[in-house]
Design a protein around this motif. Structure first.
Motif, PDB file in Angstrom:
ATOM      1  N   PHE A 164      23.705 -32.956  12.026  1.00 25.09           N
ATOM      2  CA  PHE A 164      22.639 -32.178  11.410  1.00 25.09           C
ATOM      3  C   PHE A 164      23.006 -31.813   9.968  1.00 25.09           C
ATOM      4  N   ALA A 165      24.266 -31.437   9.760  1.00 22.68           N
ATOM      5  CA  ALA A 165      24.707 -31.062   8.409  1.00 22.68           C
ATOM      6  C   ALA A 165      24.606 -32.247   7.458  1.00 22.68           C
ATOM      7  N   VAL A 166      25.009 -33.435   7.932  1.00 25.97           N
ATOM      8  CA  VAL A 166      24.911 -34.632   7.095  1.00 25.97           C
ATOM      9  C   VAL A 166      23.447 -34.952   6.809  1.00 25.97           C
ATOM     10  N   ASP A 167      22.604 -34.853   7.822  1.00 23.20           N
ATOM     11  CA  ASP A 167      21.181 -35.144   7.635  1.00 23.20           C
ATOM     12  C   ASP A 167      20.558 -34.197   6.614  1.00 23.20           C
ATOM     13  N   LEU A 168      20.883 -32.915   6.713  1.00 20.92           N
ATOM     14  CA  LEU A 168      20.356 -31.956   5.740  1.00 20.92           C
ATOM     15  C   LEU A 168      20.857 -32.264   4.338  1.00 20.92           C
ATOM     16  N   ALA A 169      22.113 -32.696   4.239  1.00 23.47           N
ATOM     17  CA  ALA A 169      22.668 -33.046   2.931  1.00 23.47           C
ATOM     18  C   ALA A 169      21.982 -34.275   2.346  1.00 23.47           C
ATOM     19  N   LEU A 170      21.674 -35.241   3.179  1.00 22.51           N
ATOM     20  CA  LEU A 170      20.962 -36.431   2.708  1.00 22.51           C
ATOM     21  C   LEU A 170      19.605 -36.061   2.128  1.00 22.51           C
ATOM     22  N   ARG A 171      18.985 -35.028   2.672  1.00 25.98           N
ATOM     23  CA  ARG A 171      17.653 -34.612   2.245  1.00 25.98           C
ATOM     24  C   ARG A 171      17.705 -33.553   1.146  1.00 25.98           C
ATOM     25  N   GLY A 172      18.901 -33.105   0.795  1.00 28.09           N
ATOM     26  CA  GLY A 172      19.051 -32.056  -0.200  1.00 28.09           C
ATOM     27  C   GLY A 172      18.945 -32.579  -1.617  1.00 28.09           C
ATOM     28  N   SER A 173      18.663 -31.676  -2.531  1.00 31.77           N
ATOM     29  CA  SER A 173      18.592 -32.034  -3.950  1.00 31.77           C
ATOM     30  C   SER A 173      18.936 -30.814  -4.780  1.00 31.77           C
ATOM     31  N   LYS A 174      19.323 -31.073  -6.007  1.00 36.29           N
ATOM     32  CA  LYS A 174      19.661 -30.004  -6.945  1.00 36.29           C
ATOM     33  C   LYS A 174      20.816 -29.167  -6.407  1.00 36.29           C
ATOM     34  N   GLU A 175      20.757 -27.854  -6.598  1.00 39.96           N
ATOM     35  CA  GLU A 175      21.856 -26.995  -6.196  1.00 39.96           C
ATOM     36  C   GLU A 175      21.806 -26.686  -4.705  1.00 39.96           C
ATOM     37  N   VAL A 176      22.986 -26.453  -4.135  1.00 42.76           N
ATOM     38  CA  VAL A 176      23.078 -26.115  -2.723  1.00 42.76           C
ATOM     39  C   VAL A 176      22.583 -24.683  -2.520  1.00 42.76           C
ATOM     40  N   ASP A 177      21.638 -24.517  -1.615  1.00 42.08           N
ATOM     41  CA  ASP A 177      21.152 -23.193  -1.221  1.00 42.08           C
ATOM     42  C   ASP A 177      21.792 -22.876   0.127  1.00 42.08           C
ATOM     43  N   THR A 178      22.876 -22.127   0.097  1.00 41.59           N
ATOM     44  CA  THR A 178      23.646 -21.873   1.319  1.00 41.59           C
ATOM     45  C   THR A 178      22.812 -21.202   2.397  1.00 41.59           C
ATOM     46  N   GLY A 179      22.014 -20.212   2.007  1.00 41.66           N
ATOM     47  CA  GLY A 179      21.202 -19.506   2.989  1.00 41.66           C
ATOM     48  C   GLY A 179      20.211 -20.423   3.680  1.00 41.66           C
ATOM     49  N   ALA A 180      19.481 -21.210   2.908  1.00 34.58           N
ATOM     50  CA  ALA A 180      18.482 -22.111   3.476  1.00 34.58           C
ATOM     51  C   ALA A 180      19.147 -23.197   4.326  1.00 34.58           C
ATOM     52  N   PHE A 181      20.288 -23.714   3.857  1.00 33.16           N
ATOM     53  CA  PHE A 181      21.019 -24.748   4.594  1.00 33.16           C
ATOM     54  C   PHE A 181      21.439 -24.213   5.961  1.00 33.16           C
ATOM     55  N   CYS A 182      22.024 -23.021   5.980  1.00 31.77           N
ATOM     56  CA  CYS A 182      22.489 -22.442   7.240  1.00 31.77           C
ATOM     57  C   CYS A 182      21.329 -22.069   8.153  1.00 31.77           C
ATOM     58  N   ASP A 183      20.239 -21.605   7.577  1.00 30.98           N
ATOM     59  CA  ASP A 183      19.076 -21.254   8.389  1.00 30.98           C
ATOM     60  C   ASP A 183      18.551 -22.465   9.145  1.00 30.98           C
ATOM     61  N   GLU A 184      18.404 -23.592   8.451  1.00 28.88           N
ATOM     62  CA  GLU A 184      17.888 -24.795   9.097  1.00 28.88           C
ATOM     63  C   GLU A 184      18.900 -25.353  10.087  1.00 28.88           C
ATOM     64  N   LEU A 185      20.176 -25.344   9.713  1.00 31.89           N
ATOM     65  CA  LEU A 185      21.222 -25.830  10.617  1.00 31.89           C
ATOM     66  C   LEU A 185      21.249 -24.995  11.895  1.00 31.89           C
ATOM     67  N   GLN A 186      21.149 -23.688  11.749  1.00 27.62           N
ATOM     68  CA  GLN A 186      21.172 -22.790  12.905  1.00 27.62           C
ATOM     69  C   GLN A 186      19.936 -22.988  13.793  1.00 27.62           C
ATOM     70  N   LYS A 187      18.797 -23.161  13.166  1.00 27.06           N
ATOM     71  CA  LYS A 187      17.567 -23.389  13.924  1.00 27.06           C
ATOM     72  C   LYS A 187      17.675 -24.651  14.772  1.00 27.06           C
TER      73      LYS A 187
END
Length: 375
Positions: free
Chosen positions: A194-217
């Motif tokens: 899931f973390a790799v998938d979110l990273a593949l879809r990420g862009s610009k700066e890392v938003d730690t809060g949003a990343f963790c929220d989606e990973l946790q969900k």
């Protein structure tokens, strides 16, 4: 997302994993207090000194030096990638055979004893049931180690275009169960994917809060289903009614995500003791995968003595300084960071001195093309 950007992310994920493994293996098993940033930088400095920018390769007088070897982490990830590519999808028997044949062809990559037993039983049974040997281990509980998570990066690349969390979850579970059937190991591999998938879809700066929220969900939904199955089985076995309500312990990866978020968002770098004590650095999935995710997120912020390093470099270096299972934690963190920042963020000097980078680049292109045709 353009083809060039996405392909760069595919390459970054696989190459980042290889480099984390190769560079991290030098420090495997060491206590964090015996490593330190300086020692890791000294090791990387030697690696960088071998590079010749004019030829985009190693210096002439360094070419006889051995490349940094990869370990079982990369060996198994290679088999996952090759099997998915050759079959244009998942084939349990084929992947199990590749794991086993790779081990017997090249056994000196640091494989653990329990996994060797699985490979031997698979070979002896001619791969008739690719899941049976792993399911029989540890009194039928299965291994809860991080061997599934360390090799899983090709799976989210292969499944990227479908953009289906359930499909990715099922694929990762089937891949992991060949060697690790404990729910913690399977969910650890899913958490990493899931973390790799979110990273593949990420862009610009890392938003730690949003990343963790989606990973946790995502992982919460997975853990709810697993908890329900376990409770149902236990109730059927003992005909008891207690523990019907889920507790936080029932959702370990969802719960630990709160700690990942907290430590990654702190202005001051948490102490190494706090991270190793609460997130862990050992060979279990639960005590290593969260640390890899945290290392990626923390490296997007300032870290003392690493001001002149980009976020990918900081991810690898910082993960290693935490000690313990350094090659596996760095390979998982490197996969996430590479998937976010792309191949351009990975120093060419590092790539030139580590084994299997060329294969990783080739697999990335093949997985990219394969995922494009599977929409």
């Amino acid at each position: 997302m353009s083809k060039n950007v996405l392909l760069s992310k595919f390459k970054g994920a696989l190459v980042g994993a290889v480099l984390g493994d190769c560079i991290g293996s030098e420090f495997e098993g060491l206590w964090a207090k015996s490593i330190g940033v300086e020692k890791v930088l000294k090791s990387i400095g030697k690696l960088e000194s071998e590079y010749d920018p004019a030829t985009d390769g190693r210096k002439a007088d360094k070419q006889d030096m051995l490349l940094r070897d990869y370990t079982d982490d990369t060996a198994m990830a290679r088999s996952v990638a090759q099997s998915l590519i050759e079959n244009k999808g998942f084939d349990a028997k084929h992947m199990a055979k590749m794991f086993s044949e790779e081990y017997f062809k090249d056994p000196y990559r640091g494989y653990g004893g329990s996994i060797i037993t699985v490979f031997s039983k698979l070979k002896d049974a001619e791969f008739a049931d690719p899941y049976k040997p792993a399911a029989e281990q540890f009194d039928g509980e299965g291994s809860y180690g991080n061997g599934g998570a360390m090799r899983i990066v090709p799976a989210p690349l292969f499944a990227y275009r479908q953009n289906d969390v359930q499909h990715l979850t099922e694929l990762v579970e089937q891949i992991t169960k060949i060697t690790h059937s404990h729910p913690s190991a399977i969910n650890g591999a899913i958490f990493q994917s899931f973390a790799v998938d979110l990273a593949l879809r990420g862009s610009k700066e890392v938003d730690t809060g949003a990343f963790c929220d989606e990973l946790q969900k995502r992982i919460m939904e997975r853990e709810k289903k697993v908890t329900e199955k376990i409770k149902k089985r236990k109730l059927e076995e003992v005909e008891a009614e207690e523990d019907k309500e889920a507790t936080p312990f029932d959702f370990p990866y969802a719960s630990i995500t709160d700690d990942i978020r907290k430590y990654a968002l702190q202005d001051d770098l948490p102490s190494t003791e706090e991270i190793t004590g609460n997130l862990g650095t050992d060979i279990s999935a639960y005590r290593s995968v969260p640390t890899a995710v945290y290392s990626f997120l923390r490296a997007s912020k300032h870290i003392d003595k690493l001001e002149d390093r980009n976020s990918f470099e900081k991810t690898i270096i910082y993960a290693i300084t935490l000690g313990g299972d350094t090659d596996t934690i760095a390979t998982m963190a490197g996969a996430i960071a590479g998937a976010w920042y792309g191949i351009e963020a990975i120093p060419k000097s590092w790539q030139a001195s580590c084994e299997s980078v060329e294969d990783a680049l080739k697999f990335a292109e093949q997985l990219y093309e394969l995922s494009s045709t599977s929409e």
